[in-house]
Design an enzyme around this catalytic site. Sequence first.
Site, PDB file in Angstrom:
ATOM      1  N   SER A 129       0.859  -1.187   0.000  1.00 46.06           N
ATOM      2  CA  SER A 129       0.000   0.000   0.000  1.00 46.06           C
ATOM      3  C   SER A 129       0.887   1.227   0.000  1.00 46.06           C
ATOM      4  O   SER A 129       2.070   1.160   0.363  1.00 46.06           O
ATOM      5  CB  SER A 129      -0.884  -0.003   1.255  1.00 46.06           C
ATOM      6  OG  SER A 129      -1.497   1.252   1.466  1.00 46.06           O
ATOM      7  N   TYR A 142      -2.532  -0.040  10.504  1.00 47.89           N
ATOM      8  CA  TYR A 142      -2.532  -0.577   9.142  1.00 47.89           C
ATOM      9  C   TYR A 142      -1.179  -0.311   8.470  1.00 47.89           C
ATOM     10  O   TYR A 142      -0.589  -1.204   7.852  1.00 47.89           O
ATOM     11  CB  TYR A 142      -3.655   0.073   8.334  1.00 47.89           C
ATOM     12  CG  TYR A 142      -3.749  -0.413   6.910  1.00 47.89           C
ATOM     13  CD1 TYR A 142      -4.272  -1.664   6.618  1.00 47.89           C
ATOM     14  CD2 TYR A 142      -3.326   0.393   5.842  1.00 47.89           C
ATOM     15  CE1 TYR A 142      -4.370  -2.111   5.307  1.00 47.89           C
ATOM     16  CE2 TYR A 142      -3.420  -0.045   4.537  1.00 47.89           C
ATOM     17  CZ  TYR A 142      -3.952  -1.300   4.270  1.00 47.89           C
ATOM     18  OH  TYR A 142      -4.036  -1.741   2.969  1.00 47.89           O
TER      19      TYR A 142
END
Length: 290
Positions: A129, A142
Amino acid sequence: MIVTGASTGMGAATARELARRGFHVLAGVRRDSDGAALRAAGIEPVILDITNQQHLAALVARVDGDPQRRPLRALVNNAGIPAAGPIEVTPLDEWRRIFEVNLFGHIAVTQALLPALLRSKGRIVNISSVNGKLSMAGYGPYAASKHAMEAVSDALRNELAPDGVQVVVVEPGGVKTEMAGTGLARLSQLSAGMTPEQNARYGALVQGLPSHVAAFTKAGVTSDVAAKTIARAVIDRRPRTRYIIGAMAGFLIRASRFLPDRLLDRMTNSDLRKHYPAESGDRSTAAHHA
């Protein structure tokens, strides 16, 4: 080909894109209903929770016992769960849950399938990501799991290169999937459990995160567009070590490389504050003048 986390979103789109290009895809799904929706020519759904050892053993048996003796050309580690919340108020059990799926599950799948990938000199594509390169307030849990996945990928790339197995990282920015919204229910639970002091510190941030996530997702690419980049990472003859999905992800990742930390902090915090409730104060400004 194996694609984990293929029930919806990028995983499902990637399975379809690879099948469209002529590959047979074992698509990992969590439920039979997801598999039924995905099943098509070239796509074979398999029930796969990457944290379940029995599921992994069944997947290995399916690969090793392939009726057509097809080699495993690539593993796309796509499964994952979203998460958001301040570091202080995110319980350790929640941290462990995030890392169990977003890091340890991928390691478990990779370890289980490495013998087959070594035999075929195949490829591992790890879906990271933009948060694997850049972390900001409210995204720590995250981002930490994705930073860890980046580190694992770098080590694995060097460890497996002598044996002909390539390791590639894909770094998406905003992608229009259901995943972003699913992580926000737990955020409301965190908010409800905050003390008055914690609410004073993080209340505006927690209230602003859903809007920030929604805006970032809305500005992103579709799953089908993301899948085309992932497919390139799988099949390019001489792949790059990293592929970036989306113009915003490209800008943020480049900024994280070259801008001083304080300037990057000001940029990301300024963007976050646009989504704070109108009546909230600016704690950074208040602290600066204290």
